[in-house]
Write a protein that holds these residues in place. Structure first.
Motif, short mmCIF file in Angstrom:
data_model
loop_
_atom_site.label_atom_id
_atom_site.label_comp_id
_atom_site.label_asym_id
_atom_site.label_seq_id
_atom_site.Cartn_x
_atom_site.Cartn_y
_atom_site.Cartn_z
N ALA A 1 12.55 -0.33 32.26
CA ALA A 1 13.69 0.47 31.35
C ALA A 1 13.52 1.97 31.85
CB ALA A 1 13.50 0.28 30.07
N LEU A 2 12.20 2.47 31.98
CA LEU A 2 11.91 3.87 32.24
C LEU A 2 12.41 4.22 33.67
CD1 LEU A 2 8.27 4.08 30.70
CD2 LEU A 2 10.56 5.22 30.01
N ALA A 3 12.19 3.24 34.63
CA ALA A 3 12.50 3.38 35.94
C ALA A 3 14.22 3.38 36.25
CB ALA A 3 12.26 2.22 36.92
N ALA A 4 14.99 2.95 35.15
CA ALA A 4 16.41 2.86 35.12
C ALA A 4 16.87 4.14 34.61
CB ALA A 4 16.83 1.59 34.42
N GLY A 5 15.95 5.10 34.21
CA GLY A 5 16.47 6.24 33.44
C GLY A 5 16.58 6.43 32.08
N TYR A 6 15.94 5.33 31.22
CA TYR A 6 15.96 5.50 29.73
C TYR A 6 14.85 6.06 29.25
CZ TYR A 6 20.02 2.48 30.31
OH TYR A 6 21.16 1.76 30.93
N ALA A 7 14.98 6.79 27.98
CA ALA A 7 13.60 7.16 27.29
C ALA A 7 13.40 5.98 26.26
CB ALA A 7 14.20 8.39 26.55
N VAL A 8 12.05 5.86 25.95
CA VAL A 8 11.77 4.66 24.99
C VAL A 8 10.76 5.32 24.05
CG1 VAL A 8 10.63 2.35 24.78
CG2 VAL A 8 11.92 2.81 26.94
N ALA A 9 11.11 5.10 22.64
CA ALA A 9 10.48 5.42 21.74
C ALA A 9 9.58 4.12 21.04
CB ALA A 9 10.97 6.20 20.57
N ALA A 10 8.18 4.18 21.36
CA ALA A 10 7.60 3.03 20.85
C ALA A 10 6.98 3.22 19.65
CB ALA A 10 6.71 2.16 21.83
N ILE A 11 7.04 2.28 18.47
CA ILE A 11 6.90 2.93 17.30
C ILE A 11 5.53 1.91 16.43
CG2 ILE A 11 8.94 3.76 16.73
CD1 ILE A 11 9.17 1.46 14.77
N ASP A 12 4.98 2.47 15.77
CA ASP A 12 3.94 1.75 14.99
C ASP A 12 4.51 1.58 13.60
OD1 ASP A 12 1.83 1.18 16.84
OD2 ASP A 12 0.63 2.68 16.41
N TYR A 13 4.11 0.70 12.96
CA TYR A 13 4.51 0.58 11.60
C TYR A 13 3.46 -0.06 10.74
CZ TYR A 13 5.33 -4.14 13.61
OH TYR A 13 5.25 -5.38 14.14
N ARG A 14 3.65 0.02 9.36
CA ARG A 14 2.78 -0.54 8.48
C ARG A 14 2.32 -2.17 8.77
NH1 ARG A 14 5.44 1.42 2.98
NH2 ARG A 14 7.26 0.98 4.41
N LEU A 15 1.11 -2.51 8.82
CA LEU A 15 0.76 -4.18 8.97
C LEU A 15 0.42 -4.58 7.53
CD1 LEU A 15 -1.11 -3.73 12.25
CD2 LEU A 15 1.36 -4.43 11.72
N ALA A 16 0.18 -5.81 7.40
CA ALA A 16 -0.13 -6.46 6.23
C ALA A 16 -1.78 -5.57 5.73
CB ALA A 16 -0.51 -7.86 6.36
N GLY A 17 -2.46 -5.54 6.48
CA GLY A 17 -3.68 -5.13 6.00
C GLY A 17 -3.57 -3.61 5.56
N ASP A 18 -2.65 -2.91 5.82
CA ASP A 18 -2.47 -1.55 5.23
C ASP A 18 -1.83 -1.26 3.82
OD1 ASP A 18 -2.97 -0.28 7.85
OD2 ASP A 18 -0.99 -0.50 8.59
N ARG A 19 -1.50 -2.81 3.47
CA ARG A 19 -1.10 -2.69 2.06
C ARG A 19 0.10 -2.01 1.75
NH1 ARG A 19 -4.66 -5.76 -1.52
NH2 ARG A 19 -6.46 -6.42 -0.21
N PRO A 20 1.48 -2.33 2.38
CA PRO A 20 2.48 -1.36 2.10
C PRO A 20 3.06 -1.43 0.78
CG PRO A 20 2.83 -2.82 4.00
CD PRO A 20 1.47 -3.39 3.37
#
Length: 582
Positions: free
Chosen positions: A94-113
């Motif tokens: 995808a990057l080679a095709a000219g797209y920017a990618v925002a890869a995110i982290d998020y709360r997991l079960a161990g974080d006790r959301p």
């Protein structure tokens, strides 16, 4: 509009907790410009938790702000990270095709959301009591369920941050694509297709969703012409069932939502198993298929709905996809209505090929003095879409229809063949008893509706290969619109095929117990208005008979006739191996 009354079964909503760990693969070979940012302080039982996202930009840059993809990792909401080498490697095409990618982290079960009050208010209205108790349970499953919902909140927060900081980041957030694997795919689907249910308006225009082996929460649904979708899923997946892919494809088809559907035969779950950058589907890697989808939904030059790219000619080769191949059936097989009134029945078209069967429609044979119409139906057999409008049938999926024939004159026992045709000469085979319909319009004739069901609910009478070699078909029949009792002859046969079986029929009670003697001979039953009668057909395989499944050739028919004219017909296939395997 074709009007059909059909009872709908209530569906119990489930809270899906999708389990998956994106296993690391080889590290990325390309080095793209990457920056890390905190996008929110998310609520947890231990206080605010800073959540980060990485913005990966193409090495070659973009002529203007880069089109944006938001990538959400998997891990069953208990593990995983945006920093996994397998994730970074996956993004390279995808990057080679000219797209920017925002890869995110998020709360997991161990974080006790800790979920927002608005989210909890929404969930309390859509979850069952047991699901609500699970969500609030102080257990591993409860924390995992909260993390699955928290991931939706966090993804929406990340999208909001990206939209607010687009100029500084050099990204174009006027349009975006969500892309995820397993748990991340489920989150992508729920964020994209759950906006209306949750009353959320995202600050970006989502033009596509890429689902790598995920699933959609049952309280979020697709709307008409919804966000285009790409589904990649292995049919040997033991972690997230392949049925999720089938359900998504069926929902997209029912709502006229554009879908790119890549079922992977014999493939299991996860990046390390699928290996999208090396695994090919029709001589094209899964990663290249994905970039083709991205190019299409972002409207880049050289793309078309048929997956064509100027620099990927193999995607334009229809022959590489294998031709569509359709089969069809209808039920009931006969109706009797007065002239001027519609007789309705249901039909199903299955596409067993590897390519979409396009513009499929139903037609009746010539020489019948009747008006004809058809319409697609949903899974509850309720009409949807536009009457008498052709539709596409996706690979390895089916489409159901309701059709009507309205006699213009009086006739008795007119055989009508229903043709099922699609573009490029694709047509279902004409099979007696499966694609034929008997229509009558003689005054005073009984109009019966009959439907059969097998113990496995798949339309197949499965006879044991040894021991007691008997299978059965249960059926219900009722007269429609009659004001007086009518006498009907009930009989069973094999449709003129010489099969190594013997048949017996009886009338039954609601428990399936015979209330009349089992008999191979036709017998008369008096039907009273709107009073359903129940029947069973017992099929005994002859000793030594070997009958592999051949649904078109090996069938049992249960017929309801008056004055020697079929008034309703239902049927089921027969299958009986010579011996059972244990």
């Amino acid at each position: 509009m074709i009007h059909v009354q059909r009872a709908c079964s209530s569906v119990t909503l489930k809270l899906l907790a999708i389990l998956m760990l994106l296993a690391p693969t080889s590290a990325a070979s390309a080095q793209n410009a990457t920056t890390t940012h905190v996008y929110t302080q998310a609520a947890t039982e231990n206080g605010p938790l800073p959540l980060e996202l990485d913005i990966h930009r193409p090495d070659a840059g973009c002529s203007s702000d880069c089109p944006l993809i938001v990538f959400i990792h998997g891990g069953g909401f208990v593990s995983g990270s945006k920093d996994l080498a397998g994730v970074i490697d996956l993004l390279q095409d995808a990057l080679a095709a000219g797209y920017a990618v925002a890869a995110i982290d998020y709360r997991l079960a161990g974080d006790r959301p800790v979920l927002a009050s608005a989210t909890l208010g929404f969930l309390e209205t859509v979850l069952s009591t047991s699901q609500w108790q699970l969500l609030n349970a102080n257990s591993g499953a409860g924390r995992q369920a909260r993390a699955a919902i928290g991931a939706i909140e966090d993804t929406e927060a990340a999208i909001g941050w990206l939209a607010a900081n687009a100029g500084a980041m050099g990204i174009d957030t006027s349009r975006a694509v969500l892309w995820g694997g397993s748990a991340g795919a489920g989150t992508s689907l729920n964020v994209g297709y759950g906006q209306q249910e949750r009353g959320v308006t995202l600050p970006v225009d989502l033009v596509g969703i890429v689902d790598y082996w995920g699933g959609l929460q049952p309280f979020f649904t697709m709307e008409a012409n919804d966000i285009p979708l790409m589904v990649v899923h292995g049919n040997a997946d033991q972690t997230v069932a392949f049925q999720n892919a089938l359900s998504l494809a069926a929902a997209a088809q029912a709502t006229a939502t554009d879908i790119w559907y890549l079922p992977l035969d014999g493939v299991g779950h996860g990046l390390s198993t699928v290996q999208p950058r090396t695994r090919t589907v029709r001589d094209v890697t899964v990663a290249d298929h994905t970039v083709a989808f991205l190019d299409a939904v972002f409207g880049r030059a050289g793309t078309t709905r048929s997956r064509c790219l100027a620099d990927r000619q193999q995607l334009c080769d229809d022959a590489a996809f294998g031709p569509p191949s359709i089969a069809a059936s209808l039920l009931p097989g006969a109706r009797s209505v007065p002239a001027g009134q519609p007789a309705t029945a249901f039909a199903s078209v299955v596409n067993a090929g590897q390519q979409t069967a396009e513009n499929c429609r139903l037609n009746m044979s010539d020489g019948v003095d009747a008006a004809f119409a058809f319409q697609t139906t949903d899974t509850a057999n309720m009409p949807i879409g536009t009457p008498s409008t052709p539709v596409d049938v996706l690979p390895r999926l089916s489409q159901s229809f309701v059709f009507s024939l309205t006699p213009r004159s009086v006739f008795v026992g007119q055989s009508v063949h229903i043709d099922f045709t699609c573009e490029a000469g694709v047509q279902a085979a004409r099979i007696p008893g499966l694609t034929d319909f008997v229509l009558s319009s003689d005054p005073g004739a009984p109009d019966l509706l009959a439907i059969g069901v097998t113990p496995t609910s798949d339309g197949v009478i499965r006879i044991p290969g040894d021991g007691n070699r008997i299978g059965f078909l249960s059926a219900a029949a009722v007269t429609v619109g009659a004001s007086d009792p009518v006498t009907v002859t009930v009989s069973a046969d094999t449709g003129g095929q010489d099969l190594p079986v013997s048949l017996e029929v009886c009338e039954t009670d609601s428990q399936g117990l015979c209330t009349s003697s089992r008999t191979p001979s036709p017998f008369a039953v008096v039907f009273h208005p709107d009073n359903p009668r129940l029947f069973a057909v017992f099929v005994r395989a002859n000793e030594g008979a070997d009958m592999p499944l051949a649904a078109a050739d090996r069938r049992v028919f249960l017929r309801f006739s008056s004055d020697a004219v079929p008034r309703s017909v239902t049927s089921a296939a027969i299958a009986s191996p010579l011996t059972n395997s244990h």
